[in-house]
Design a protein around this motif. Structure first.
Motif, PDB file in Angstrom:
ATOM      1  N   UNK A   2       0.830  -1.203   0.000  1.00  0.00           N
ATOM      2  CA  UNK A   2       0.000   0.000   0.000  1.00  0.00           C
ATOM      3  C   UNK A   2       0.873   1.266   0.000  1.00  0.00           C
ATOM      4  N   UNK A   3       0.231   2.430   0.006  1.00  0.00           N
ATOM      5  CA  UNK A   3       0.970   3.694  -0.103  1.00  0.00           C
ATOM      6  C   UNK A   3       1.921   3.915   1.073  1.00  0.00           C
ATOM      7  N   UNK A   4       1.487   3.700   2.333  1.00  0.00           N
ATOM      8  CA  UNK A   4       2.452   3.899   3.426  1.00  0.00           C
ATOM      9  C   UNK A   4       3.688   3.011   3.295  1.00  0.00           C
ATOM     10  N   UNK A   5       3.507   1.764   2.867  1.00  0.00           N
ATOM     11  CA  UNK A   5       4.654   0.868   2.700  1.00  0.00           C
ATOM     12  C   UNK A   5       5.554   1.320   1.543  1.00  0.00           C
ATOM     13  N   UNK A  62      -0.191   8.499   7.328  1.00  0.00           N
ATOM     14  CA  UNK A  62      -1.054   7.978   6.271  1.00  0.00           C
ATOM     15  C   UNK A  62      -1.623   6.605   6.656  1.00  0.00           C
ATOM     16  N   UNK A  63      -0.789   5.744   7.239  1.00  0.00           N
ATOM     17  CA  UNK A  63      -1.238   4.402   7.620  1.00  0.00           C
ATOM     18  C   UNK A  63      -2.315   4.465   8.705  1.00  0.00           C
ATOM     19  N   UNK A  71       1.267  -5.893   8.675  1.00  0.00           N
ATOM     20  CA  UNK A  71       2.391  -6.563   9.336  1.00  0.00           C
ATOM     21  C   UNK A  71       3.708  -6.209   8.651  1.00  0.00           C
ATOM     22  N   UNK A  72       3.676  -6.127   7.328  1.00  0.00           N
ATOM     23  CA  UNK A  72       4.877  -5.736   6.595  1.00  0.00           C
ATOM     24  C   UNK A  72       5.318  -4.333   7.013  1.00  0.00           C
ATOM     25  N   UNK A  77       8.998  -0.463   8.658  1.00  0.00           N
ATOM     26  CA  UNK A  77       9.125   0.920   9.101  1.00  0.00           C
ATOM     27  C   UNK A  77      10.249   1.105  10.125  1.00  0.00           C
ATOM     28  N   UNK A  78      10.270   0.350  11.234  1.00  0.00           N
ATOM     29  CA  UNK A  78      11.391   0.543  12.169  1.00  0.00           C
ATOM     30  C   UNK A  78      12.739   0.125  11.572  1.00  0.00           C
ATOM     31  N   UNK A  79      12.733  -0.859  10.679  1.00  0.00           N
ATOM     32  CA  UNK A  79      13.969  -1.263  10.020  1.00  0.00           C
ATOM     33  C   UNK A  79      14.508  -0.112   9.155  1.00  0.00           C
TER      34      UNK A  79
END
Length: 192
Positions: A2-5, A62-63, A71-72, A77-79
């Motif tokens: 999705x867009x946030x990812x 956004x998320x 989950x992804x 994100x923290x990575x």
């Protein structure tokens, strides 16, 4: 995806780009500001770093707003945050703009906190970032940006903004890390 990812992935893609401008032997010349020099390549690297760092807020906003938490996304994100900050700190050490021991403290704290989060996740627990941790991140981004910009525009008036923000970021890193461990010691001490 999705867009946030996608925004988060763009943060990872920007890492080698800002590293290239900071570390490659580029000779674009210097920007001269009231007697202070800033290599154009460092300015471009700093702008790319700031752009990458700003995507951290954007993807999370956004998320949450559009209920697109995955989950992804929770994994990547923290990575992406840790990759971005680690790359920036190591580059600054190589450029002689940051003491290695400060980079080691910051990176070590991130590894340790990530370890606790992984142990908690294995038990089905999610540990949210504290306000101290959020302030730590803000000051790390400000400090890294100021160092990449060679303390400009503050160098013009002789104000050590970059040095002050590095010290604040380092202190917040230590304090927030300590707070994190104290609040989550039950996870560390728990044995099955």
């Amino acid at each position: 995806m999705n867009i946030p990812n996608k925004i988060t992935i763009s943060r990872i893609i920007l890492i080698p780009l800002f590293m290239f401008f900071l570390l490659a032997p580029l000779n674009f010349g210097d920007l001269l500001i009231v007697g202070h020099e800033l290599p154009w390549a460092h300015l471009l690297g700093a702008l790319l770093f700031i752009l990458a760092a700003s995507t951290d807020w954007l993807d999370g906003y956004y998320a949450r707003k559009y209920n697109l938490v995955t989950n992804f996304g929770k994994f990547i994100d923290p990575l992406a945050d840790k990759l971005l900050m680690t790359a920036a700190l190591i580059a600054l050490v190589q450029l002689g703009l940051l003491y290695a021991w400060i980079a080691i403290i910051i990176i070590s704290r991130e590894f340790a906190v990530t370890g606790i989060r992984l142990v908690a996740a294995a038990d089905g627990q999610v540990i949210a970032a504290s306000n101290l941790g959020k302030w730590k991140t803000v000051f790390q981004i400000i400090a890294v940006s100021a160092l990449m910009l060679h303390n400009l525009p503050f160098a013009i008036i002789g104000f050590p903004f970059a040095t002050i923000t590095v010290w604040i970021a380092t202190i917040l890193t230590i304090v927030s890390g300590w707070d994190y461990f104290v609040k989550n010691k039950h996870i560390i001490l728990k044995s099955k």
